[in-house]
Design an enzyme around this catalytic site. Structure first.
Site, PDB file in Angstrom:
ATOM      1  CB  SER A 115      -7.256  -6.757 -14.209  1.00 51.81           C
ATOM      2  OG  SER A 115      -6.509  -5.738 -14.872  1.00 51.81           O
ATOM      3  NE  ARG A 120      -3.754  -3.826 -21.092  1.00 51.37           N
ATOM      4  CZ  ARG A 120      -2.448  -3.601 -21.022  1.00 51.37           C
ATOM      5  NH1 ARG A 120      -1.825  -3.049 -22.051  1.00 51.37           N
ATOM      6  NH2 ARG A 120      -1.753  -3.919 -19.946  1.00 51.37           N
ATOM      7  CG  HIS A 134       0.931  10.187   0.214  1.00 53.87           C
ATOM      8  ND1 HIS A 134      -0.171  10.405  -0.571  1.00 53.87           N
ATOM      9  CD2 HIS A 134       1.324   8.919  -0.058  1.00 53.87           C
ATOM     10  CE1 HIS A 134      -0.431   9.318  -1.281  1.00 53.87           C
ATOM     11  NE2 HIS A 134       0.465   8.398  -0.992  1.00 53.87           N
ATOM     12  NE  ARG A 136       2.118   7.403  15.868  1.00 51.40           N
ATOM     13  CZ  ARG A 136       2.442   6.287  16.547  1.00 51.40           C
ATOM     14  NH1 ARG A 136       1.738   5.192  16.388  1.00 51.40           N
ATOM     15  NH2 ARG A 136       3.475   6.299  17.361  1.00 51.40           N
ATOM     16  CE1 TYR A 171       1.850  10.608  20.145  1.00 52.05           C
ATOM     17  CE2 TYR A 171       3.369  11.646  21.678  1.00 52.05           C
ATOM     18  CZ  TYR A 171       3.134  10.854  20.575  1.00 52.05           C
ATOM     19  OH  TYR A 171       4.194  10.296  19.902  1.00 52.05           O
ATOM     20  CB  SER A 178      -5.603   7.380  22.334  1.00 51.25           C
ATOM     21  OG  SER A 178      -4.218   7.523  22.382  1.00 51.25           O
TER      22      SER A 178
HETATM   23  N1  LIG Z   1      -1.293  -0.254  -5.672  1.00 54.53           N
HETATM   24  C1  LIG Z   1      -1.259   0.684  -4.732  1.00 54.53           C
HETATM   25  O1  LIG Z   1      -1.163   0.398  -3.537  1.00 54.53           O
HETATM   26  C2  LIG Z   1      -1.338   2.134  -5.107  1.00 54.53           C
HETATM   27  C3  LIG Z   1      -1.421   2.525  -6.434  1.00 54.53           C
HETATM   28  N2  LIG Z   1      -1.545   3.856  -6.747  1.00 54.53           N
HETATM   29  C4  LIG Z   1      -1.667   4.278  -8.155  1.00 54.53           C
HETATM   30  O2  LIG Z   1      -2.821   3.692  -8.722  1.00 54.53           O
HETATM   31  C5  LIG Z   1      -2.611   3.398 -10.075  1.00 54.53           C
HETATM   32  C6  LIG Z   1      -2.847   1.914 -10.311  1.00 54.53           C
HETATM   33  O3  LIG Z   1      -1.939   1.184  -9.501  1.00 54.53           O
HETATM   34  P1  LIG Z   1      -1.872  -0.407  -9.458  1.00 54.53           P
HETATM   35  O4  LIG Z   1      -3.243  -0.971  -9.389  1.00 54.53           O
HETATM   36  O5  LIG Z   1      -0.896  -0.768  -8.424  1.00 54.53           O
HETATM   37  O6  LIG Z   1      -1.253  -0.729 -10.883  1.00 54.53           O
HETATM   38  P2  LIG Z   1      -1.192  -2.089 -11.691  1.00 54.53           P
HETATM   39  O7  LIG Z   1       0.210  -2.239 -12.160  1.00 54.53           O
HETATM   40  O8  LIG Z   1      -1.796  -3.207 -10.926  1.00 54.53           O
HETATM   41  O9  LIG Z   1      -2.062  -1.713 -12.968  1.00 54.53           O
HETATM   42  C7  LIG Z   1      -3.483  -1.667 -12.983  1.00 54.53           C
HETATM   43  C8  LIG Z   1      -3.994  -2.290 -14.275  1.00 54.53           C
HETATM   44  O10 LIG Z   1      -3.558  -1.477 -15.355  1.00 54.53           O
HETATM   45  C9  LIG Z   1      -3.245  -2.284 -16.473  1.00 54.53           C
HETATM   46  N3  LIG Z   1      -1.859  -2.000 -16.842  1.00 54.53           N
HETATM   47  C10 LIG Z   1      -0.729  -2.250 -16.133  1.00 54.53           C
HETATM   48  N4  LIG Z   1       0.350  -1.812 -16.787  1.00 54.53           N
HETATM   49  C11 LIG Z   1      -0.080  -1.264 -17.933  1.00 54.53           C
HETATM   50  C12 LIG Z   1       0.554  -0.615 -19.016  1.00 54.53           C
HETATM   51  N5  LIG Z   1       1.867  -0.452 -19.055  1.00 54.53           N
HETATM   52  N6  LIG Z   1      -0.214  -0.166 -20.029  1.00 54.53           N
HETATM   53  C13 LIG Z   1      -1.544  -0.310 -19.988  1.00 54.53           C
HETATM   54  N7  LIG Z   1      -2.196  -0.907 -18.968  1.00 54.53           N
HETATM   55  C14 LIG Z   1      -1.491  -1.367 -17.957  1.00 54.53           C
HETATM   56  C15 LIG Z   1      -3.417  -3.728 -16.046  1.00 54.53           C
HETATM   57  O11 LIG Z   1      -4.689  -4.152 -16.468  1.00 54.53           O
HETATM   58  P3  LIG Z   1      -4.950  -4.931 -17.827  1.00 54.53           P
HETATM   59  O12 LIG Z   1      -3.661  -5.479 -18.318  1.00 54.53           O
HETATM   60  O13 LIG Z   1      -5.943  -6.001 -17.457  1.00 54.53           O
HETATM   61  O14 LIG Z   1      -5.554  -3.920 -18.736  1.00 54.53           O
HETATM   62  C16 LIG Z   1      -3.420  -3.660 -14.532  1.00 54.53           C
HETATM   63  O15 LIG Z   1      -4.219  -4.657 -13.962  1.00 54.53           O
HETATM   64  C17 LIG Z   1      -1.196   3.843 -10.389  1.00 54.53           C
HETATM   65  O16 LIG Z   1      -1.236   5.155 -10.867  1.00 54.53           O
HETATM   66  C18 LIG Z   1      -0.521   3.795  -9.021  1.00 54.53           C
HETATM   67  O17 LIG Z   1       0.574   4.663  -8.945  1.00 54.53           O
HETATM   68  C19 LIG Z   1      -1.622   4.814  -5.787  1.00 54.53           C
HETATM   69  C20 LIG Z   1      -1.549   4.492  -4.459  1.00 54.53           C
HETATM   70  C21 LIG Z   1      -1.355   3.141  -4.010  1.00 54.53           C
HETATM   71  O1  LIG Z   2       0.586   5.927  -2.206  1.00 53.83           O
HETATM   72  C1  LIG Z   2       1.178   5.070  -1.588  1.00 53.83           C
HETATM   73  O2  LIG Z   2       0.831   4.827  -0.313  1.00 53.83           O
HETATM   74  C2  LIG Z   2       1.154   3.598   0.311  1.00 53.83           C
HETATM   75  C3  LIG Z   2       0.974   3.825   1.818  1.00 53.83           C
HETATM   76  O3  LIG Z   2      -0.359   4.157   2.087  1.00 53.83           O
HETATM   77  P1  LIG Z   2      -0.894   4.008   3.590  1.00 53.83           P
HETATM   78  O4  LIG Z   2      -2.261   4.575   3.529  1.00 53.83           O
HETATM   79  O5  LIG Z   2      -0.861   2.540   3.901  1.00 53.83           O
HETATM   80  O6  LIG Z   2       0.024   4.760   4.472  1.00 53.83           O
HETATM   81  C4  LIG Z   2       2.561   3.167   0.001  1.00 53.83           C
HETATM   82  O7  LIG Z   2       2.795   1.868   0.508  1.00 53.83           O
HETATM   83  C5  LIG Z   2       2.762   3.158  -1.505  1.00 53.83           C
HETATM   84  O8  LIG Z   2       4.131   2.907  -1.792  1.00 53.83           O
HETATM   85  C6  LIG Z   2       2.399   4.481  -2.119  1.00 53.83           C
HETATM   86  O9  LIG Z   2       2.356   4.349  -3.538  1.00 53.83           O
END
Ligand SMILES: NC(=O)C1=CN([C@@H]2O[C@H](COP(=O)(O)OP(=O)(O)OC[C@H]3O[C@@H](n4cnc5c(N)ncnc54)[C@H](OP(=O)(O)O)[C@@H]3O)[C@@H](O)[C@H]2O)C=CC1
Ligand SMILES: O=C1O[C@H](COP(=O)(O)O)[C@@H](O)[C@H](O)[C@H]1O
Length: 517
Positions: free
Chosen positions: A40, A73, A276, A396, A404, A426
Site C-alpha cells: 500500500s 495491513r 548511495h 554523470r 566527459y 553522452s
Molecule cells: N519511498 C521512497 O522513495 C523510498 C523508500 N525507501 C525505503 O523503502 C521502505 C518503504 O518506504 P515507503 O514506501 O516510502 O514507506 P511507507 O511509509 O509508504 O510505508 C510502506 C507501508 O508500510 C506500512 N507502514 C507504514 N508505517 C508503518 C509502521 N510504523 N508500522 C508498520 N507498518 C507501517 C504501510 O502499510 P499498511 O499500513 O497498509 O500496512 C505503508 O503503506 C523504507 O524502508 C524506505 O526507507 C528507499 C528508497 C526510496
Molecule cells: O533513497 C533515496 O533516493 C531518492 C533519490 O533516488 P534517485 O534515484 O531519484 O536519485 C531520494 O529522493 C530519497 O530521499 C532517498 O530515500
C-alpha cells in the site's frame, strides 16, 4: 509482450559467463511468487510495481510461471490495489493499445492479501495463496521460487522476517529458494544496524538476504568497474600521483515533500551519503578484485571502507533548507540536516592525501548525481593555461547519463591560445536505440537470478556504519549546527569554502552542456 530495446537476448549476451561470477546454480523455470510487503506504500507503487511491470513487458516474468502478491495491513481488494498502481505503470493518454493490453494482463497477475506484520494469521493466509498459485502452475513442491520484497519501514523487518520464516518458506529444498529483499536505511547507526543484521541473520543465511541500494542498479554506477579495470587509459592515472580530489555529488531540486516525518528521523547522511554515495565511493576507490565473483568484489569494497580514516569535525558542513520545518510532521526545532558535505580520507598507498568529498542536498538549485575526478595541475605550465582549469573526468549518473573529460586544447584559429573543451560520451546520443533500464528493474532481476554482486553484504554494511556513526552521534547530540540555506540555492556557502580548502579548483567560464540529438 511489448517491444523493447533491452531484450532477454541483449541482456544475456551482455552478461557473458565471465561476468556472472559464482551465481548459485538455480533453475530458471518453475513457479515464481513475488511478494511485495508494504504494497500500500509509496515505494511499492512508485518503484517496485513499475519495475515488475517493465520486467514483465521485457519477458523476464513469464505469466505461465509468475504470480505477484501484495501484502499490507490496509484493507483493500485486489482491484483496489490494481487501480492504485495502474497510473504508475502507464500514462493512459500516451499509451499504445499494445501497452494498455500489457498493463491489463500484468495487473491480472497481482493478488492482494491483507494482514498484520507480526501475527501468523495473515502470513498463513499468504502462504496458502502462494501454495495455491504454485499448484496451479504445476510446480513440484520445493522447486518453487519465493521472493519477498520488504517495501516497509525497517522497524518491522525483524517481525516480518520471523513471520516469513515461520509461515511462508519454500517447502523443501528441491532447487527452489526463498529470498528476502530489504530496503535502506538498514539501521540508524552501527549498533542498531548490527542488531538488525543479527536478528535477520538468525533467520536467513547471507545468500538469502538482498540488501538493496538502488544506486547500485544505475547504468553508470554499474559501468564503474568496467571503466576502471577494462581501460588502459585509466589504470596508471587512478591514484594520488595524478588525482587531486574526487567529488561524489547528489543534488535534488525538491524538498522532503510528504516524507518529512521519515526524513527527520534520519537526515541526509543516513538517507543518501552512508549508502548511495558511499557505494559510489567504493567503486571509485577500491582495488581491482581478483575476479568478478560477487564475493571478490565485495571483499575489495570492505577493504577500502576499512581504510577510511575517522571524519574530522572541520571537514563537515551541514545545512537545512528554509521551510523544511513547515512540514507538520517535522518538529519545530529540528536540527536534522537536509544538506551535508563530508570529506573522507583513505589511508592507503593509492589514496593517501586525496580528499573524497561527498556532498548531498535536498531543495537545491538542480537535480543531478555525478562523480567528478579532478586531476592535479600540469607541472611546468608553458602555455600559462593553469588558470583556465584542471583536467576533470566526470561521470554523470543522472539525469542525461554521460562521461566527459574536460581538458585543454588549442583554441581553433590563427592564434596559439588555449581553451577548455571536452571529450564527451553522452549516452542518449551514442546509444540512441537503447532504453536504459530503471535501477530497481535490474536489481529485482538480479535477486531472481541469485546474483548478489550489486547488493550490500553484512560486513560491508558494518564498515559503512563504522565510518559515519561517530559523526551521526555528534549530530544527534546537537554538537553540529545545520546552517540554514535558501531553497533553490547551492546550499550553505560554507560548503563551497570547505571544497576549496580540500583542494578543489572550480573552472570558471566553462559549462558542459549535454548534446541534443
Ligand atoms: N519511498 C521512497 O522513495 C523510498 C523508500 N525507501 C525505503 O523503502 C521502505 C518503504 O518506504 P515507503 O514506501 O516510502 O514507506 P511507507 O511509509 O509508504 O510505508 C510502506 C507501508 O508500510 C506500512 N507502514 C507504514 N508505517 C508503518 C509502521 N510504523 N508500522 C508498520 N507498518 C507501517 C504501510 O502499510 P499498511 O499500513 O497498509 O500496512 C505503508 O503503506 C523504507 O524502508 C524506505 O526507507 C528507499 C528508497 C526510496
Ligand atoms: O533513497 C533515496 O533516493 C531518492 C533519490 O533516488 P534517485 O534515484 O531519484 O536519485 C531520494 O529522493 C530519497 O530521499 C532517498 O530515500
Amino acid at each position: 509482450m511489448g517491444s523493447s530495446q533491452w531484450t532477454v537476448e541483449k541482456r544475456s549476451s551482455f552478461r557473458s559467463d565471465s561476468l556472472l561470477g559464482d551465481i548459485e546454480n538455480v533453475p530458471e523455470t518453475g513457479s515464481l511468487s513475488i511478494v511485495v510487503l508494504g504494497a500500500s506504500g509509496d515505494l511499492a507503487k512508485k518503484k517496485t510495481f513499475p519495475a515488475l511491470f517493465h520486467l514483465y513487458r521485457r519477458g523476464f516474468l513469464p505469466p505461465n510461471e509468475t504470480h505477484i502478491f501484495g501484502y499490507a495491513r490496509t484493507k483493500i481488494s485486489d482491484d483496489e490495489l490494481r487501480s492504485r498502481i495502474r497510473s504508475y505503470l502507464v500514462n493512459d493518454k500516451e499509451a499504445s493499445p499494445e501497452q494498455l493490453d500489457d498493463v491489463a494482463k500484468f495487473l491480472q497477475l497481482i493478488k492482494y492479501v491483507s494482514g498484520s506484520y507480526d501475527s501468523e494469521d495473515g502470513f498463513r493466509l499468504l502462504d496458502r495463496e502462494i501454495s495455491l498459485h504454485e499448484s496451479l502452475k504445476n510446480s513440484v513442491e520445493g522447486s518453487s521460487r519465493r521472493l519477498f520484497y520488504l517495501a516497509l519501514p525497517p522497524s518491522v523487518y525483524p517481525s516480518v522476517c520471523r513471520m516469513i520464516k515461520t509461515c511462508c518458506m519454500n517447502k523443501s529444498d528441491l532447487g527452489g529458494w526463498t529470498r528476502v529483499v530489504v530496503e535502506k536505511p538498514f539501521g540508524k547507526d552501527l549498533q542498531s544496524a548490527e542488531e538488525l543484521s543479527a536478528q535477520i541473520g538468525e533467520l536467513f543465511e547471507e545468500p538469502q538476504i538482498y540488501r538493496i541500494d538502488h544506486y547500485l542498479g544505475k547504468e553508470l554506477v554499474q559501468n564503474m568497474l568496467v571503466l576502471r579495470f577494462a581501460n588502459r587509459f585509466f589504470l596508471p592515472l587512478w591514484n594520488r600521483d595524478n588525482i587531486d580530489n574526487v567529488q561524489i555529488v547528489f543534488r535534488e531540486d525538491f524538498g522532503t515533500e510528504g516524507r518529512g516525518g521519515y526524513f527527520d528521523q534520519y537526515g541526509i547522511i543516513r538517507d543518501i551519503i552512508q549508502n548511495h554515495l558511499l557505494q559510489c565511493f567504493c567503486l571509485v576507490a577500491m582495488e581491482k578484485p581478483i575476479s568478478l565473483k560477487p564475493e571478490h568484489i565485495r571483499d575489495e569494497k570492505v577493504k577500502v571502507l576499512e581504510s577510511v580514516l575517522p571524519i574530522k569535525d572541520d571537514e563537515v558542513v551541514l545545512g537545512q533548507y528554509e521551510g523544511y520545518r513547515d512540514d507538520p510532521t517535522v518538529p519545530d526545532h529540528s536540527n536534522t540536516p537536509t544538506f551535508a558535505t563530508v570529506v573522507l580520507r583513505v589511508h592507503n598507498e593509492r589514496w593517501e592525501g586525496v580528499p573524497f568529498i561527498l556532498k548531498a542536498g535536498k531543495a537545491l538549485n538542480s537535480r543531478k548525481a555525478e562523480i567528478r575526478v579532478q586531476f592535479k595541475d600540469v607541472p611546468g605550465d608553458i602555455f600559462k593555461c593553469k588558470k583556465q582549469g584542471r583536467n576533470e573526468f566526470v561521470i554523470r549518473l543522472q539525469p542525461s547519463e554521460a562521461m566527459y573529460m574536460k581538458f585543454t586544447v588549442k583554441q581553433p584559429g590563427l592564434e596559439m591560445s588555449t581553451v577548455q573543451s571536452e571529450l564527451d560520451l553522452s549516452y542518449r546520443q551514442r546509444y540512441q536505440n537503447v532504453t536504459i533500464p530503471e535501477a530497481y528493474e535490474r536489481l529485482i532481476l538480479d535477486t531472481i537470478r541469485g546474483d548478489q554482486q550489486h547488493f550490500v553484504r553484512r560486513d560491508e554494511l558494518k564498515a559503512s556504519w563504522e565510518i559515519f556513526t561517530p559523526l551521526l552521534h555528534k549530530i544527534d547530540e546537537g554538537k553540529f549546527e545545520s546552517i540554514p540555506y535558501k531553497p533553490g540555492s547551492r546550499g550553505p556557502a560554507e560548503a563551497d569554502e570547505l571544497l576549496e580548502k580540500a583542494g578543489y579548483v572550480q573552472t570558471h567560464g566553462y559549462i558542459w552542456i549535454p548534446p541534443t540529438l
